[in-house]
Design a protein around this motif. Structure first.
Motif, short mmCIF file in Angstrom:
data_model
loop_
_atom_site.label_atom_id
_atom_site.label_comp_id
_atom_site.label_asym_id
_atom_site.label_seq_id
_atom_site.Cartn_x
_atom_site.Cartn_y
_atom_site.Cartn_z
N LEU A 179 -35.59 -42.20 3.73
CA LEU A 179 -34.65 -41.59 2.80
C LEU A 179 -35.39 -40.69 1.81
N ARG A 180 -34.72 -39.62 1.36
CA ARG A 180 -35.34 -38.66 0.47
C ARG A 180 -34.44 -38.38 -0.74
N VAL A 181 -35.07 -37.96 -1.85
CA VAL A 181 -34.34 -37.61 -3.06
C VAL A 181 -34.47 -36.10 -3.28
N ASP A 182 -33.52 -35.54 -4.02
CA ASP A 182 -33.56 -34.09 -4.22
C ASP A 182 -33.36 -33.65 -5.67
N GLY A 183 -33.18 -34.60 -6.59
CA GLY A 183 -33.03 -34.24 -8.00
C GLY A 183 -31.68 -33.71 -8.38
N ALA A 184 -30.73 -33.73 -7.44
CA ALA A 184 -29.40 -33.17 -7.73
C ALA A 184 -28.66 -33.96 -8.80
N ASP A 185 -29.07 -35.21 -9.01
CA ASP A 185 -28.38 -36.05 -9.99
C ASP A 185 -28.94 -35.88 -11.41
N PHE A 186 -29.99 -35.04 -11.56
CA PHE A 186 -30.58 -34.87 -12.89
C PHE A 186 -29.64 -34.08 -13.80
N SER A 187 -29.47 -34.59 -15.02
CA SER A 187 -28.65 -33.91 -16.01
C SER A 187 -29.43 -33.86 -17.31
N GLY A 188 -29.82 -32.68 -17.71
CA GLY A 188 -30.62 -32.54 -18.92
C GLY A 188 -31.29 -31.18 -18.97
N LYS A 189 -32.38 -31.11 -19.72
CA LYS A 189 -33.10 -29.84 -19.90
C LYS A 189 -34.20 -29.70 -18.86
N ARG A 190 -34.27 -28.49 -18.31
CA ARG A 190 -35.37 -28.10 -17.43
C ARG A 190 -36.04 -26.89 -18.06
N ILE A 191 -37.30 -27.05 -18.48
CA ILE A 191 -37.99 -26.01 -19.22
C ILE A 191 -39.27 -25.63 -18.50
N GLU A 192 -39.40 -24.36 -18.12
CA GLU A 192 -40.65 -23.88 -17.53
C GLU A 192 -41.66 -23.62 -18.63
N ILE A 193 -42.86 -24.15 -18.44
CA ILE A 193 -43.94 -24.00 -19.43
C ILE A 193 -44.85 -22.87 -18.98
N GLU A 194 -44.82 -21.79 -19.73
CA GLU A 194 -45.55 -20.58 -19.34
C GLU A 194 -46.91 -20.48 -20.00
N GLY A 195 -47.78 -19.70 -19.35
CA GLY A 195 -49.06 -19.35 -19.95
C GLY A 195 -50.18 -20.35 -19.75
N VAL A 196 -50.01 -21.29 -18.82
CA VAL A 196 -51.07 -22.28 -18.59
C VAL A 196 -51.69 -22.10 -17.22
N PHE A 197 -50.86 -22.20 -16.18
CA PHE A 197 -51.35 -22.08 -14.81
C PHE A 197 -50.60 -20.94 -14.10
N GLN A 198 -51.09 -20.59 -12.93
CA GLN A 198 -50.43 -19.54 -12.16
C GLN A 198 -49.00 -19.93 -11.80
N PRO A 218 -45.80 -25.16 -14.91
CA PRO A 218 -45.32 -26.55 -14.93
C PRO A 218 -43.87 -26.57 -15.43
N VAL A 219 -43.16 -27.66 -15.10
CA VAL A 219 -41.75 -27.76 -15.48
C VAL A 219 -41.55 -29.07 -16.24
N LEU A 220 -40.92 -28.95 -17.41
CA LEU A 220 -40.64 -30.09 -18.27
C LEU A 220 -39.19 -30.53 -18.08
N PHE A 221 -39.00 -31.85 -17.92
CA PHE A 221 -37.66 -32.42 -17.75
C PHE A 221 -37.37 -33.41 -18.87
N ILE A 222 -36.21 -33.22 -19.54
CA ILE A 222 -35.77 -34.11 -20.60
C ILE A 222 -34.33 -34.53 -20.30
N HIS A 223 -34.10 -35.80 -20.11
CA HIS A 223 -32.76 -36.30 -19.80
C HIS A 223 -31.82 -36.06 -20.98
N GLU A 224 -30.59 -35.70 -20.67
CA GLU A 224 -29.64 -35.38 -21.74
C GLU A 224 -29.32 -36.59 -22.62
N GLN A 225 -29.53 -37.80 -22.12
CA GLN A 225 -29.26 -38.99 -22.90
C GLN A 225 -30.51 -39.58 -23.55
#
Length: 353
Positions: free
Chosen positions: A98-117, A120-127
């Motif tokens: 079985l596999r997961v796909d992150g479709a159930d995530f609800s919250g903030k998705r923030i791309e962190i720029e200026g570090v790597f090519q 990185p992506v930051l995830f913060i749950h809305e709750q």
């Protein structure tokens, strides 16, 4: 005279008698072969004139014969193989994988720029109401898998970091202390919350980043580590498995020995999961786990339980906050299972399991 030969590593290839004779008598080098022929011809100065042969044409035919002998004397004519590891040819269709796909995530998705090519992506749950928060920095694996893990563990925030293929690619940015300092500073700038605890997780080659970070002045600031079927070392001599007399290059695992000791003393947390995949050319995760357990004077404890996503757990060894979880499977899907089960194994770091 017979000349000793350097052994070849040929895939499914067995030299025939003609190849053995040709190499044994003449040597592999064409220069050696021509030298021997020249020495023989010195005894027959008028042989070519009497036979009406052209010397250059004769030598051309001899060289062509040597090349053809080499090519035709090996079954299948296959080339020499040099692979970084021996991929498992096994396939298994019993378990569901079985596999997961992150479709159930609800919250903030923030791309962190200026570090790597690749950002990185930051995830913060809305709750997520935690202040300060526990931060998980995960190395290697599609960001959607971390999104699912944070969706199932809302009190955590997570950062997904992908740097390419191989442990060296993950280690390189963190070989100096400033590399991880830079990553932490941009995470804090985007998070806008204080951090209670810093935790690192790595799947497969991602352990390279974890090891480099722990070795470069950040050991004390990291509260725990989760390795998902990812902890390797070199053999000594290289590419020589234990069964063939090789040994584990212990310095490759030095910081994880320290981490295991501190986890047993409940100063850190260290959770290590592994499959039964055997790479062949470097230390497997099973061998790395055995090494750590022996060093900590811990025994393998057999269990037979259903794991997450249809995984089959076959062992669990624990002392203090150090846990080694063994799972069946020696195929690529068995390896990938550990990544997709991040959401489950994160609960060990949280103290829920």
């Amino acid at each position: 005279m017979n000349f000793p030969l350097r052994p070849w590593r040929l895939k499914n290839t067995t030299p025939s008698f003609s190849a053995t004779f040709t190499f044994g008598f003449f040597g592999f080098s064409p220069l050696i072969f021509l030298t021997k022929i020249g020495a023989i011809l010195r005894f027959f100065p008028h042989a070519f004139d009497k036979l009406g042969w052209d010397f250059e044409n004769f030598m051309y035919r001899i060289i062509l014969f040597l090349i053809l002998t080499v090519l035709l004397s090996c079954k299948g004519g296959e080339q020499m193989v040099s692979a970084p590891q021996y991929p498992s040819p096994m396939e298994e269709h019993i378990r569901p994988y079985l596999r997961v796909d992150g479709a159930d995530f609800s919250g903030k998705r923030i791309e962190i720029e200026g570090v790597f090519q690749k950002n990185p992506v930051l995830f913060i749950h809305e709750q997520n109401q935690q202040d300060p928060v526990n931060l998980l920095i995960h190395f290697h694996g599609h960001e959607s898998i971390l999104a699912h893990a944070i969706g199932q563990n809302k009190d955590w925030v997570g950062v997904s970091v992908n740097l390419g293929a191989g442990s060296a690619a993950y280690a390189a940015p963190f070989l100096e202390k400033e590399g991880f300092d830079a990553l932490l500073s941009v995470i804090l700038a985007n998070l806008n919350k204080p951090i209670q605890g810093i935790y690192l997780s790595g799947f497969s080659a991602g352990y390279g980043a974890v090891r480099a970070i722990l070795r470069t002045g950040h050991y004390e600031s990291v509260q725990g580590v989760l390795l998902l079927d990812g902890l390797h070392a070199s053999y000594v001599p290289e590419r020589t498995p234990l069964a063939d007399g090789g040994k584990i290059k212990e310095e490759d695992l030095d910081v994880f020995l320290r981490l295991a000791e501190d986890a047993i003393a409940v100063r850190k947390k260290f959770v290590f999961t592994h499959s039964s995949v055997f790479p062949g050319t470097f230390v497997s995760t099973t061998e790395a786990a055995d090494f750590l357990l022996r060093a900590m004077d811990m025994r393998r404890v057999a269990v037979l339980e259903a794991g997450p996503l249809g995984m089959q757990q076959v062992g669990e060894s624990a002392k203090g906050n150090f846990k080694v979880l063994a799972f069946a499977g020696n195929t690529a899907p068995d390896h990938i299972d550990h990544l997709h089960a991040l959401f489950h194994f994160l609960k060990y770091l949280a103290g829920e399991l």
